[in-house]
Design a protein around this motif. Structure first.
Motif, PDB file in Angstrom:
ATOM      1  N   GLY A 191      -5.302   2.999  -0.038  1.00 18.37           N
ATOM      2  CA  GLY A 191      -5.704   3.200  -1.437  1.00 18.37           C
ATOM      3  C   GLY A 191      -5.668   1.898  -2.221  1.00 18.37           C
ATOM      4  O   GLY A 191      -6.618   1.573  -2.941  1.00 18.37           O
ATOM      5  N   GLY A 192      -4.574   1.135  -2.097  1.00 15.26           N
ATOM      6  CA  GLY A 192      -4.411  -0.106  -2.857  1.00 15.26           C
ATOM      7  C   GLY A 192      -5.482  -1.129  -2.515  1.00 15.26           C
ATOM      8  O   GLY A 192      -6.051  -1.775  -3.415  1.00 15.26           O
ATOM      9  N   ALA A 219       0.421   2.333  -5.829  1.00 16.73           N
ATOM     10  CA  ALA A 219      -0.286   2.782  -4.615  1.00 16.73           C
ATOM     11  C   ALA A 219       0.665   2.588  -3.449  1.00 16.73           C
ATOM     12  O   ALA A 219       0.275   2.158  -2.364  1.00 16.73           O
ATOM     13  CB  ALA A 219      -1.565   1.960  -4.430  1.00 16.73           C
TER      14      ALA A 219
END
Ligand SMILES: Cc1cc2nc3c(=O)[nH]c(=O)nc-3n(C[C@H](O)[C@H](O)[C@H](O)COP(=O)(O)OP(=O)(O)OC[C@H]3O[C@@H](n4cnc5c(N)ncnc54)[C@H](O)[C@@H]3O)c2cc1C
Length: 386
Positions: A19-20, A150
């Motif tokens: 995600g990050g 995240a």
């Protein structure tokens, strides 16, 4: 996407997982500055395979990754449910074949991670080996910047924002994972989901196009074992015993088209995790801090949706940041779109887990009917837009 106009701060991302890194790639390619703190000193090669569902694949296509995804991963055509003798119970077509504009992609986690990272532009500054804590930023920076947690299932950011929300909910199963090359199985684009009578489930699917082109399948497998049957071997010190234990659990299983003993015994590394999630939250933010991915909504890995949802979070948040006058408006837009949708998925995964377990008591014919209903309900819940 147009770059955000009048935000003086930058985006600070904690955690360079799937995600990050997706958020960093999207923001940096739109000219938005971001800093990313990752506690590991480098990207981990740990991890096996995962699935990216069509909606998340379109986010990755926005990054120009269509050709690379196609040349690395497998476009999954079908989920094939079988019994412990490999007999077909039910098939559900997926991705392009199911009418989506983009495919479902099965791929190794580390390969996907590297592909996305290769698209991060110089507007993003990575700080590897930096474990983020609340005193990493001074007071003024907290007020000025947008801070994105995240940082995965054990999120320090979530602990900080919502300390009462850390209780893990057990799915009463342990997941054993492995990955190994085998002769090509079925059409090379099939995920199998096999159920035994004692609650044990095997999920296996190919994840590598280069292997496929050589006539092989690099197969990612997950054996779901009820915790009442599991043994908590330390894999580093008791690897052989762990393998023998897993082989014992499926000793009566035989498929004509895949040698299960070879699949498990030739996997170089194993990973053992508990199946856990957390109750959905009705807020993922406080002031200018917001959570995405597993930090916001850890879910049972039942519907192959964990990485997918973190990528869609990243896509939605990046768009909101680029289209909003300020960070607080961006967060509000993001939460309004994502919280109801993902909370439904967390619940749908719980429901599917329970129904799959309960279906083991049914006759083969009733089981097929149950599978048809369960998969249709799951699809309706997880693709609903309102
Ligand atoms: C090493 C690893 C291997 C995995 N293997 C698989 C797999 O084989 N199959 C599968 O389905 N899922 C796997 N997962 C989980 C899967 O990647 C996630 O469920 C999903 O992709 C959601 O991604 P995420 O970005 O929210 O979280 P994650 O991908 O878990 O990433 C979180 C990141 O935050 C970092 N982090 C945590 N705390 C801090 C802190 N305080 N400061 C800085 N950084 C921090 C972590 O090191 C990690 O890199 C794995 C996760 C990891 C971390």
């Amino acid at each position: 996407m147009a770059a955000i106009s009048d935000c003086s701060g930058k985006v600070v991302i904690i955690g360079a997982g799937i995600g990050g890194v997706t958020l960093a790639a999207l923001l940096s390619s739109s000219g938005v500055k971001c800093d990313i703190y990752e506690q590991r000193t480098t990207f981990s090669e740990d991890g096996f395979g995962l699935n990216i569902q069509p909606e998340a694949v379109s986010v990755l296509y926005r990054l120009g990754l269509a050709d690379k995804l196609n040349s690395c991963g497998i476009q999954t055509r079908v989920h094939r449910y079988v019994d412990h003798s490999g007999n077909l119970l039910f098939e559900e077509v997926r991705g392009i074949e199911a009418g989506f504009d983009t495919p479902q992609v099965s791929i190794s986690r580390s390969e996907l991670h590297n592909l996305i990272f290769s698209n991060v532009k110089t507007n993003a500054a990575f700080h590897f080996g930096k474990k983020f804590s609340t005193d990493t930023l001074c007071q003024a920076e907290w007020a000025k910047n947008l801070i994105v947690g995240a940082d995965g299932i054990h999120s320090a950011m979530r602990q900080n924002l919502f300390p009462d929300s850390m209780q893990l909910n057990s799915g009463t199963m342990t997941l054993w994972r492995g990955m190994t090359p085998m002769p090509k199985f079925l059409d090379g684009r099939t995920m199998i989901i096999a159920n035994g009578d004692d609650g044990i489930r095997l999920i296996a699917y190919p994840v590598s196009k280069p292997h496929d082109l050589r006539g092989e399948s690099l197969i990612n497998w997950v054996l779901l074992v009820p915790i009442s049957l599991d043994k908590p071997f330390d894999i580093t010190t008791h690897r052989v015993q762990a393998t023998n234990f897993l082989l014992g659990l499926i000793k009566d299983w035989h498929f004509d088209w895949l040698n299960l003993q070879t699949l498990i015994s030739t996997s170089k590394t194993l990973m053992r995790t508990s199946m856990v999630d957390r109750n959905p939250l009705d807020k993922w933010s406080h002031d200018q801090c917001v959570l995405i991915g597993d930090a916001a909504h850890p879910m049972f890995p039942i519907g192959a949706n964990g990485a997918t949802q973190s990528i869609i979070d990243a896509g939605t948040l990046a768009t909101a940041i680029c289209e909003s006058p300020d960070f607080k408006t961006a967060i509000a837009k993001f939460e309004q779109i994502r919280i109801p949708a993902v909370s439904r998925i967390v619940k749908a995964n719980r429901e599917m887990n329970l129904r799959e377990l309960a279906s083991q008591a049914l006759s083969p014919q009733e089981r097929v009917q149950e599978l048809v209903i369960t998969t249709a309900n799951y699809k309706a819940e997880t693709t609903r837009t309102n």
